[in-house]
Design an enzyme around this catalytic site. Structure first.
Site, PDB file in Angstrom:
ATOM      1  N   ASP A 147       0.858  -1.171   0.000  1.00 14.10           N
ATOM      2  CA  ASP A 147       0.000   0.000   0.000  1.00 14.10           C
ATOM      3  C   ASP A 147       0.901   1.230   0.000  1.00 14.10           C
ATOM      4  OD1 ASP A 147      -2.132   1.681   0.141  1.00 14.10           O
ATOM      5  OD2 ASP A 147      -2.756   1.122   2.153  1.00 14.10           O
ATOM      6  N   SER A 148       0.378   2.359  -0.442  1.00 14.24           N
ATOM      7  CA  SER A 148       1.223   3.537  -0.640  1.00 14.24           C
ATOM      8  C   SER A 148       1.366   4.408   0.596  1.00 14.24           C
ATOM      9  CB  SER A 148       0.633   4.403  -1.749  1.00 14.24           C
ATOM     10  OG  SER A 148      -0.630   4.918  -1.336  1.00 14.24           O
ATOM     11  N   GLY A 149       0.536   4.159   1.611  1.00 16.02           N
ATOM     12  CA  GLY A 149       0.420   5.098   2.719  1.00 16.02           C
ATOM     13  C   GLY A 149      -0.817   5.958   2.588  1.00 16.02           C
ATOM     14  N   GLY A 150      -1.531   5.801   1.470  1.00 14.33           N
ATOM     15  CA  GLY A 150      -2.741   6.573   1.273  1.00 14.33           C
ATOM     16  C   GLY A 150      -3.801   6.287   2.317  1.00 14.33           C
ATOM     17  N   CYS A 177      -7.782 -26.834  13.398  1.00 18.73           N
ATOM     18  CA  CYS A 177      -8.847 -27.821  13.219  1.00 18.73           C
ATOM     19  C   CYS A 177      -8.322 -29.248  13.146  1.00 18.73           C
ATOM     20  CB  CYS A 177      -9.648 -27.487  11.959  1.00 18.73           C
ATOM     21  SG  CYS A 177     -10.586 -25.938  12.090  1.00 18.73           S
ATOM     22  N   GLN A 212     -11.326   6.670  -6.550  1.00 22.18           N
ATOM     23  CA  GLN A 212     -11.984   7.206  -5.364  1.00 22.18           C
ATOM     24  C   GLN A 212     -13.336   7.797  -5.770  1.00 22.18           C
ATOM     25  OE1 GLN A 212     -11.323   6.919  -2.240  1.00 22.18           O
ATOM     26  NE2 GLN A 212      -9.193   6.191  -2.199  1.00 22.18           N
ATOM     27  N   CYS A 272     -12.012 -28.261   7.730  1.00 23.90           N
ATOM     28  CA  CYS A 272     -10.927 -27.289   7.545  1.00 23.90           C
ATOM     29  C   CYS A 272      -9.567 -27.958   7.730  1.00 23.90           C
ATOM     30  CB  CYS A 272     -11.096 -26.142   8.536  1.00 23.90           C
ATOM     31  SG  CYS A 272      -9.800 -24.875   8.430  1.00 23.90           S
ATOM     32  N   ASP A 331      -2.796   8.170  -2.816  1.00 21.44           N
ATOM     33  CA  ASP A 331      -4.125   8.740  -3.036  1.00 21.44           C
ATOM     34  C   ASP A 331      -4.653   9.367  -1.756  1.00 21.44           C
ATOM     35  OD1 ASP A 331      -4.423   6.269  -1.711  1.00 21.44           O
ATOM     36  OD2 ASP A 331      -6.475   6.059  -2.437  1.00 21.44           O
ATOM     37  N   GLY A 371     -11.629   3.761  -0.813  1.00 17.65           N
ATOM     38  CA  GLY A 371     -12.675   4.592  -0.241  1.00 17.65           C
ATOM     39  C   GLY A 371     -13.945   3.852   0.111  1.00 17.65           C
ATOM     40  N   CYS A 378      -6.673 -26.518   8.476  1.00 17.14           N
ATOM     41  CA  CYS A 378      -5.699 -25.727   9.228  1.00 17.14           C
ATOM     42  C   CYS A 378      -5.234 -26.468  10.475  1.00 17.14           C
ATOM     43  CB  CYS A 378      -6.295 -24.364   9.610  1.00 17.14           C
ATOM     44  SG  CYS A 378      -7.404 -24.408  11.030  1.00 17.14           S
ATOM     45  N   ASP A 403      -8.084  -7.501   0.229  1.00 12.79           N
ATOM     46  CA  ASP A 403      -7.247  -7.560   1.430  1.00 12.79           C
ATOM     47  C   ASP A 403      -8.039  -7.025   2.601  1.00 12.79           C
ATOM     48  OD1 ASP A 403      -5.953  -4.785   2.655  1.00 12.79           O
ATOM     49  OD2 ASP A 403      -6.719  -4.555   0.623  1.00 12.79           O
TER      50      ASP A 403
END
Length: 390
Positions: free
Chosen positions: A110-113, A326, A206, A321, A164, A233, A323, A283
């Protein structure tokens, strides 16, 4: 095999002979759902795909080997937080983010936006960029589109996000319009300053909850012809019905030949709706955040393992499951760990929750390939707690 500046495969190692490509491998009839394959220098990502969040180059409490066992293929990290600690220079010294965190698969930063939104009380925004007051030591941190690109190029993830401005909810139409204008101008500066050929740059749409602004932002961002396009957004406090309306509006407006990334969404109904509208990548911090607070995702429901009803329950959380939680432990044991505040309980529930989201996205992909997505997953578009088999 040649090595890129970030320590990964060279751009020519992808299946297409180019650093990035996206191919649709199956389509659903009756809606826009599709399966795809996104080729990156660190391997292919089959979509739909949920990306676990590893903000500080780690998915909290989980090793790279454990993460791979959940079925995770692509992981997200955060530019702003890695800039604060340890600093992108340290990561570059290590050979890039893949080597630094021991993850061999694709990575996205991510850009920090998002921090422009989430840390709004400690930043100042103008057309040049954003000035933050560091929550660690109080120093001023200037983040511009050019700086966000430079940091992400040093980190060396496969995908970098444009810088952004994500306006809060609620915001006036004038405020959202100003944020869109700034986001589009920043995108042009990101493109001009991004020079790393083995790293894809995605633009971000956005526009808040305003249909005309969303449509205009989609038009501007898609006109840049980047390798992928994201929608931001959403999931920032707006009613679920508003998010659903935005997804239905934007699905037909995004270029079909590019991967579509819905940022910050990991709830099952919203992912199912988004997939039906042609979205591919997702995400969210939800699975690990719930796990750290003693909550398990089971069949679309959220189970609080602190509850006394699990004290004598010696069944696995979910017998289907695969995992570690489980396969090896009971609900009673997990209840004991959570009530005892043992870190193992938080780790096991986090692994389980990530595995559940991986299974859910794989089930959607299988339904698309088999031609039954609309029939099997349509209820998820309407009912947040619908009982479902997947």
């Amino acid at each position: 095999m040649s090595v890129s500046p970030g320590g990964g495969r060279s751009p020519g190692d992808s299946a297409s002979g180019r650093p990035f490509s996206f191919a649709i491998t199956a389509r659903s009839s009756g809606n826009r759902a599709r399966c795809g394959r996104f080729h990156t220098p660190h391997g292919a990502v089959d979509t739909p795909c949920f990306m676990p969040v590893g903000t500080l180059a780690t998915v909290k409490g989980i090793t790279a080997t454990q993460l791979e066992a959940t079925g995770a293929r692509m992981v997200l990290a955060n530019t702003y937080h890695l800039h604060l600690q340890p600093g992108e220079g340290i990561v570059a010294e290590a050979g890039g983010l893949h080597r630094f965190m021991g993850w061999e698969g694709p990575l996205l930063t991510d850009s920090g936006g998002y921090q422009v939104f989430s840390l709004g009380d400690i930043n100042r925004i103008n057309d040049q960029g954003v000035t933050f007051r560091s929550p660690r030591d109080g120093r001023r941190i200037a983040l511009t589109p050019e700086r966000a690109m430079a940091i992400q190029m040093d980190l060396g993830a496969d995908v970098a996000m444009a810088f952004d401005q994500c306006p809060p909810y609620p915001a006036s139409e004038a405020e959202v319009a100003a944020a869109c204008r700034r986001t589009h101008g920043w995108l042009e500066r990101c493109i001009a300053s991004h020079t790393r050929p083995d790293q894809a740059l995605f633009g971000i749409v956005q526009g808040g909850c305003f249909p005309e602004l969303r449509a205009e932002s989609a038009r501007v961002v898609t006109s840049m012809n980047l390798p992928g396009i994201a929608v931001g957004g959403v999931s920032v406090g707006e009613p679920a019905a508003e998010m659903h309306r935005i997804l239905r509006q934007l699905g037909p407006l995004l270029p079909e030949e590019k991967p579509h990334y819905l940022m910050g969404v990991g709830s099952l109904p919203e992912m199912a709706l988004a997939v039906s509208q042609g979205f591919d990548l997702f995400d969210c911090v939800l699975p690990t955040r719930l796990g750290r607070h003693g909550t398990a995702l089971v069949g679309g429901e959220r189970w609080n393992l602190r509850n006394a009803r699990f004290r004598h329950d010696h069944q696995p959380l979910d017998a289907s499951c695969p995992c570690a939680a489980c396969r090896h432990h009971s609900r009673a044991y997990l209840h004991h760990l959570i009530r005892s505040q043992e870190m193992l309980g938080k780790i096991l529930l986090s692994l389980h929750n990530i595995t559940q989201l991986m299974r859910f996205t794989r089930a959607m992909a299988q339904a698309i390939r088999e031609g039954c997505f609309a029939e099997d997953f349509a209820p998820w578009e309407l009912e947040s707690g619908a009982a479902h088999t997947w």
